[in-house]
Design an enzyme around this catalytic site. Structure first.
Site, mmCIF file in Angstrom:
data_model
loop_
_atom_site.group_PDB
_atom_site.id
_atom_site.type_symbol
_atom_site.label_atom_id
_atom_site.label_comp_id
_atom_site.label_asym_id
_atom_site.label_seq_id
_atom_site.Cartn_x
_atom_site.Cartn_y
_atom_site.Cartn_z
ATOM 1 N N GLY A 4 -4.089 6.957 1.896
ATOM 2 C CA GLY A 4 -5.069 6.016 2.419
ATOM 3 C C GLY A 4 -5.720 5.134 1.379
ATOM 4 O O GLY A 4 -6.631 4.370 1.706
ATOM 5 N N PRO A 26 -0.177 9.068 -1.436
ATOM 6 C CA PRO A 26 -0.305 7.606 -1.350
ATOM 7 C C PRO A 26 0.987 6.962 -0.834
ATOM 8 O O PRO A 26 2.082 7.372 -1.212
ATOM 9 C CB PRO A 26 -0.570 7.188 -2.801
ATOM 10 C CG PRO A 26 0.024 8.280 -3.633
ATOM 11 C CD PRO A 26 -0.065 9.542 -2.817
ATOM 12 N N ARG A 53 0.825 3.165 0.913
ATOM 13 C CA ARG A 53 0.498 1.752 0.750
ATOM 14 C C ARG A 53 0.207 1.370 -0.703
ATOM 15 O O ARG A 53 0.653 0.321 -1.177
ATOM 16 C CB ARG A 53 -0.735 1.453 1.609
ATOM 17 C CG ARG A 53 -1.137 -0.005 1.661
ATOM 18 C CD ARG A 53 -2.545 -0.158 2.243
ATOM 19 N NE ARG A 53 -2.708 0.579 3.480
ATOM 20 C CZ ARG A 53 -2.467 0.079 4.694
ATOM 21 N NH1 ARG A 53 -2.085 -1.172 4.821
ATOM 22 N NH2 ARG A 53 -2.621 0.815 5.779
ATOM 23 N N TYR A 85 -3.041 -5.366 13.779
ATOM 24 C CA TYR A 85 -4.324 -4.886 13.253
ATOM 25 C C TYR A 85 -5.275 -6.012 12.892
ATOM 26 O O TYR A 85 -6.303 -5.757 12.274
ATOM 27 C CB TYR A 85 -4.122 -4.078 11.961
ATOM 28 C CG TYR A 85 -3.090 -3.012 11.973
ATOM 29 C CD1 TYR A 85 -3.184 -1.936 12.847
ATOM 30 C CD2 TYR A 85 -2.035 -3.045 11.072
ATOM 31 C CE1 TYR A 85 -2.232 -0.938 12.830
ATOM 32 C CE2 TYR A 85 -1.079 -2.049 11.046
ATOM 33 C CZ TYR A 85 -1.181 -0.989 11.932
ATOM 34 O OH TYR A 85 -0.245 -0.014 11.904
ATOM 35 N N CYS A 102 7.660 -16.124 20.359
ATOM 36 C CA CYS A 102 7.052 -16.660 21.568
ATOM 37 C C CYS A 102 5.753 -15.935 21.905
ATOM 38 O O CYS A 102 5.616 -15.346 22.981
ATOM 39 C CB CYS A 102 8.039 -16.562 22.716
ATOM 40 S SG CYS A 102 9.564 -17.427 22.342
ATOM 41 N N GLU A 103 4.824 -15.937 20.990
ATOM 42 C CA GLU A 103 3.502 -15.342 21.194
ATOM 43 C C GLU A 103 2.518 -16.184 20.404
ATOM 44 O O GLU A 103 2.771 -16.480 19.236
ATOM 45 C CB GLU A 103 3.415 -13.937 20.574
ATOM 46 C CG GLU A 103 4.424 -12.939 21.049
ATOM 47 C CD GLU A 103 3.974 -12.184 22.273
ATOM 48 O OE1 GLU A 103 2.741 -12.105 22.506
ATOM 49 O OE2 GLU A 103 4.842 -11.697 23.000
ATOM 50 N N TYR A 152 4.361 -1.004 5.333
ATOM 51 C CA TYR A 152 4.180 -1.167 6.775
ATOM 52 C C TYR A 152 4.594 -2.543 7.287
ATOM 53 O O TYR A 152 4.088 -2.991 8.315
ATOM 54 C CB TYR A 152 2.731 -0.843 7.186
ATOM 55 C CG TYR A 152 2.303 0.533 6.703
ATOM 56 C CD1 TYR A 152 2.885 1.683 7.240
ATOM 57 C CD2 TYR A 152 1.367 0.691 5.679
ATOM 58 C CE1 TYR A 152 2.536 2.936 6.777
ATOM 59 C CE2 TYR A 152 1.011 1.950 5.214
ATOM 60 C CZ TYR A 152 1.600 3.065 5.772
ATOM 61 O OH TYR A 152 1.254 4.311 5.314
HETATM 62 C C1 LIG Z 1 0.198 7.428 6.670
HETATM 63 C C2 LIG Z 1 -0.033 8.677 5.950
HETATM 64 C C3 LIG Z 1 -0.147 8.669 4.565
HETATM 65 C C4 LIG Z 1 -0.100 7.407 3.735
HETATM 66 O O1 LIG Z 1 -1.145 6.558 4.006
HETATM 67 P P1 LIG Z 1 -1.359 5.240 3.097
HETATM 68 O O2 LIG Z 1 -2.498 4.569 3.736
HETATM 69 O O3 LIG Z 1 -0.104 4.456 3.175
HETATM 70 O O4 LIG Z 1 -1.623 5.717 1.719
HETATM 71 C C5 LIG Z 1 -0.322 9.877 3.925
HETATM 72 N N1 LIG Z 1 -0.385 11.039 4.618
HETATM 73 C C6 LIG Z 1 -0.273 11.076 5.971
HETATM 74 C C7 LIG Z 1 -0.342 12.359 6.674
HETATM 75 C C8 LIG Z 1 -0.097 9.907 6.674
HETATM 76 O O5 LIG Z 1 0.001 9.945 8.006
#
Ligand SMILES: *Cc1c(COP(=O)(O)O)cnc(C)c1O
Length: 504
Positions: A292, A335, A337, A381, A408-409, A438
């Site tokens: 995250g 990690p 993202r 999002y 087409c949106e 993503y």
């Molecule tokens: C999506 C996810 C991640 C990675 O999240 P990022 O925001 O890409 O770092 C890590 N662990 C779990 C369980 C996830 O579902």
């Protein structure tokens, strides 16, 4: 508000967060891979290759990955967390502090077999959550012991495949799943290492976190409802399962570290309670804090360096362990993202340019040869992105533009607001940074648009990671009527039938 003389008609009113650029050609380093630059005529270059050459070879839309940048972000997480935890906990670890923390790359951010290989090369492990992701890991030769399997609804086939591959851990996400994993373990005559996905009552958003008593979400087993404790009791009673520890993942694109602090504290408290009830060590030694970690998509975002996040998290864990009087856990993080995101950008060719009178000014719509099929995040999002003119530099004044796709949106927006030079013309190329996470994984064939290739560049050499789709690929999924069974004449008859569907 800004120092620019408004172009005759165009609105200079971008959103408040979007600064008027001093130099519209400048590349904000936080948004781009380390290998980015501008070459002759201002054309964008990456790792020594001009994007014009890449486009000549692969066309647009095109995902471009800076391999060294991806690898160095992966390595940096490993080093930062190992160093910080070794320093906080004073463990006797080797020269590089390896083993103080396990870093799992969350494959769902962007996965292909070559990337899985890089991740293992750089000392990480790999998180998967489906049979498809396991298949990519297997193709890459990732050792089972370095793979984790997540998911709130794993199929029996996925559990079997994971156990067969000898995955290092299966993260249990429901009470039902416990018996299903145990059954699979018995089937293969092995003991399966598992963790419990705990809902800690923390929901992290970009710049804040919310601690709630009740969690209304599909993932995990809650502490407050007693389900997490129940899962620990059931697992420890089953000889086929080895409980490694507790897991939480509180959200994505997080900048505020305090959510991790609350999560870690709640996990350690649960572990202490369960150890007191079931015996020391019953709850396992490991605590996984998930992923995250946020990245910069635009100048609004100000992510912390991994070293600082690692120090914060290590410090919190040490203080919590001291406070609770419990032994320090073995920590893992996941990690996705933060490793893949900034390492990639997307190249598009500009098609039509339209100046639309919105009633409050003129908005410039710049259409590109892709859109929500290669980057769904804006539509999905409301994500903000940025972009730059990639095929040249310009001395024209900047104009706020909205970059849109070809689908087409009307929600098919790639970049909601960005300053682009006023002399932008069809045929110019633009590049959108931070598309490594993503984007390709969420890509679709909406409007029968083939998904673009993913190309990696390293030391001036480009290599295909994921082949681009062709119209033939799309048609290969389409099952045509066989002669005699379905003819245009049939179609005519069927159209007259009340259901409009004809026979199946
Ligand atoms: C999506 C996810 C991640 C990675 O999240 P990022 O925001 O890409 O770092 C890590 N662990 C779990 C369980 C996830 O579902």
């Amino acid at each position: 508000m800004n120092n620019h003389v408004a172009g005759a008609l165009h609105s200079d009113a971008g959103p408040v967060w979007l600064p008027y650029p001093e130099d519209v050609n400048e590349l904000m380093t936080e948004l781009w891979p380390a290998g980015i630059g501008r070459g002759d005529g201002g054309v964008l270059t990456v790792a020594g290759l001009s994007v014009a050459d890449l486009v000549a070879e692969y066309g647009t839309a095109l995902y471009v990955m800076d391999e060294s940048d991806f690898r160095s972000r992966a390595r940096r997480f490993v080093r930062a967390f190992n160093d910080a935890f070794a320093a906080e906990f004073g463990r006797p670890v080797g020269a590089d502090n390896a083993g103080a923390v396990d870093v799992y790359y969350a494959g769902k951010a962007f996965l292909c077999s070559q990337v899985a290989g890089w991740v293992i090369d750089e000392g990480l492990r790999l998180d998967t959550c489906t049979g498809g992701e396991l298949a990519v890991a297997a193709r890459a030769g990732v050792p089972g012991a370095k793979i984790g399997l997540h998911g709130n609804n794993k199929s029996d086939a996925e559990l079997r495949r994971a156990v067969q591959m000898g995955v290092g851990r299966i993260v249990i996400d429901s009470l039902d799943e416990i018996e299903r994993v145990a059954r699979t373990a018995r089937e293969f005559g092995v003991s399966v290492p598992v963790m419990v996905r705990v809902t800690v009552g923390v929901e992290a958003h970009t710049h804040e976190y919310i601690a709630t008593a009740h969690e209304d979400q599909k993932f995990g087993l809650s502490i407050t409802g007693g389900m997490a404790a129940d899962a620990v009791r059931r697992i420890t009673a089953l000889p086929e399962l080895t409980l490694l520890g507790l897991h939480s993942h509180i959200g994505s694109q997080i900048f505020d570290m305090s959510g991790f602090e609350v999560a870690a504290t709640r996990l350690l408290e649960l572990r202490a309670d369960m150890d007191a009830e079931l015996g020391d060590g019953a709850c396992g030694d490991e605590v996984d804090l998930g992923g995250g970690f946020g990245i910069a998509y635009t100048s609004q975002d100000d992510p912390q360096p991994p070293e600082l996040m690692a120090e914060t998290i290590a410090g919190v864990l040490r203080r919590t362990c001291t406070g609770l009087g419990v032994r320090p856990p073995h920590v893992s993080i996941e990690p996705g993202r933060a490793i893949a995101g900034p390492a990639m950008f997307t190249l598009y060719t500009v098609g039509t340019i339209k100046d639309v009178d919105t009633g409050q000014g003129i908005r410039r719509y710049v259409s590109v040869d892709g859109g929500m099929s290669d980057n769904a995040r804006t539509a999905l999002y409301n994500a903000d992105y940025s972009c730059t003119l990639a095929s040249r530099t310009s001395t024209a004044h900047p104009v706020v533009a909205r970059v849109v796709g070809k689908h087409c949106e009307s929600g098919d927006v790639v970049v909601r607001d960005e300053y682009l030079p006023a002399d932008l013309v069809p045929g110019d190329m633009i590049a959108v940074p931070s598309t490594g996470a993503y984007c390709r994984p969420l890509a679709s064939n909406y409007n029968h648009v083939p998904r673009p290739p993913v190309v990696a560049v390293r030391d001036g050499v480009a290599r295909v990671l994921v082949r681009g789709e062709t119209i033939d690929d799309l048609l290969a999924f389409d099952v045509p009527a066989t002669a005699g069974e379905h003819t245009p004449a049939d179609e005519q008859t069927r159209a007259d039938e009340p259901t409009g569907r004809g026979r199946l």
